[in-house]
Design a protein around this motif. Structure first.
Motif, PDB file in Angstrom:
ATOM      1  N   ARG A  87      31.974  78.160  86.169  1.00 43.60           N
ATOM      2  CA  ARG A  87      31.426  78.005  84.876  1.00 43.60           C
ATOM      3  C   ARG A  87      29.827  77.824  84.907  1.00 43.60           C
ATOM      4  O   ARG A  87      29.222  78.614  84.032  1.00 43.60           O
ATOM      5  N   CYS A  88      29.365  77.117  85.639  1.00 40.00           N
ATOM      6  CA  CYS A  88      27.701  76.802  85.910  1.00 40.00           C
ATOM      7  C   CYS A  88      27.364  77.652  86.964  1.00 40.00           C
ATOM      8  O   CYS A  88      25.983  77.862  86.898  1.00 40.00           O
TER       9      CYS A  88
ATOM     10  N   THR B 287      20.641  73.354  74.525  1.00 42.99           N
ATOM     11  CA  THR B 287      20.299  72.117  75.306  1.00 42.99           C
ATOM     12  C   THR B 287      21.179  72.242  76.755  1.00 42.99           C
ATOM     13  O   THR B 287      22.324  72.729  76.820  1.00 42.99           O
ATOM     14  N   ARG B 288      20.866  71.599  77.717  1.00 41.89           N
ATOM     15  CA  ARG B 288      21.483  71.392  78.944  1.00 41.89           C
ATOM     16  C   ARG B 288      22.586  70.239  79.209  1.00 41.89           C
ATOM     17  O   ARG B 288      22.118  69.187  78.559  1.00 41.89           O
ATOM     18  N   ARG B 289      23.452  70.565  79.589  1.00 41.77           N
ATOM     19  CA  ARG B 289      24.405  69.553  79.842  1.00 41.77           C
ATOM     20  C   ARG B 289      25.057  69.549  81.230  1.00 41.77           C
ATOM     21  O   ARG B 289      25.094  70.762  81.801  1.00 41.77           O
TER      22      ARG B 289
ATOM     23  N   CYS C 178      32.668  70.874  87.189  1.00 36.37           N
ATOM     24  CA  CYS C 178      32.561  70.497  88.787  1.00 36.37           C
ATOM     25  C   CYS C 178      31.657  69.163  88.621  1.00 36.37           C
ATOM     26  O   CYS C 178      31.332  68.681  89.737  1.00 36.37           O
ATOM     27  N   ASP C 179      31.652  68.310  87.632  1.00 34.43           N
ATOM     28  CA  ASP C 179      31.049  67.117  87.394  1.00 34.43           C
ATOM     29  C   ASP C 179      29.572  67.144  87.727  1.00 34.43           C
ATOM     30  O   ASP C 179      29.203  66.223  88.289  1.00 34.43           O
ATOM     31  N   GLY C 180      29.012  68.249  87.658  1.00 34.47           N
ATOM     32  CA  GLY C 180      27.467  68.395  87.851  1.00 34.47           C
ATOM     33  C   GLY C 180      27.177  68.392  89.427  1.00 34.47           C
ATOM     34  O   GLY C 180      26.266  68.225  89.844  1.00 34.47           O
TER      35      GLY C 180
END
Length: 79
Positions: A33-34, A46-48, A53-55
């Motif tokens: 996804r990211c 905006t960025r989240r 993957c919990d960042g």
């Protein structure tokens, strides 16, 4: 001619074996996804942190999940 057919039929098996070895050696892959960036853009720009993957930017490979499921089911059946 039969040699070509034999090699063509062995190609999917060799690909699966290489993927299985990759899952054993390196169970973590980039988040789809990211794409490993650890964040994604929202609709307003905006960025989240990525929720999948919990960042972290890393996720367990699908092949590793399947192998763990098979191992868990095998162990549960033998008890």
């Amino acid at each position: 001619m039969t040699t070509i057919v034999l090699l063509a039929s062995l190609l999917p098996f060799s690909y699966a074996a290489c993927y299985l070895i990759l899952c054993v050696v390196s169970p973590w892959g980039r988040c789809y996804r990211c794409h490993g960036r650890r964040y994604h853009r929202t609709a307003i720009g905006t960025r989240r942190d990525c929720r999948r993957c919990d960042g972290t930017g890393r996720r367990v490979r699908i092949g590793r999940r399947i192998a763990e499921y098979i191992r868990t089911e095998y162990r549960a059946g033998n008890q």
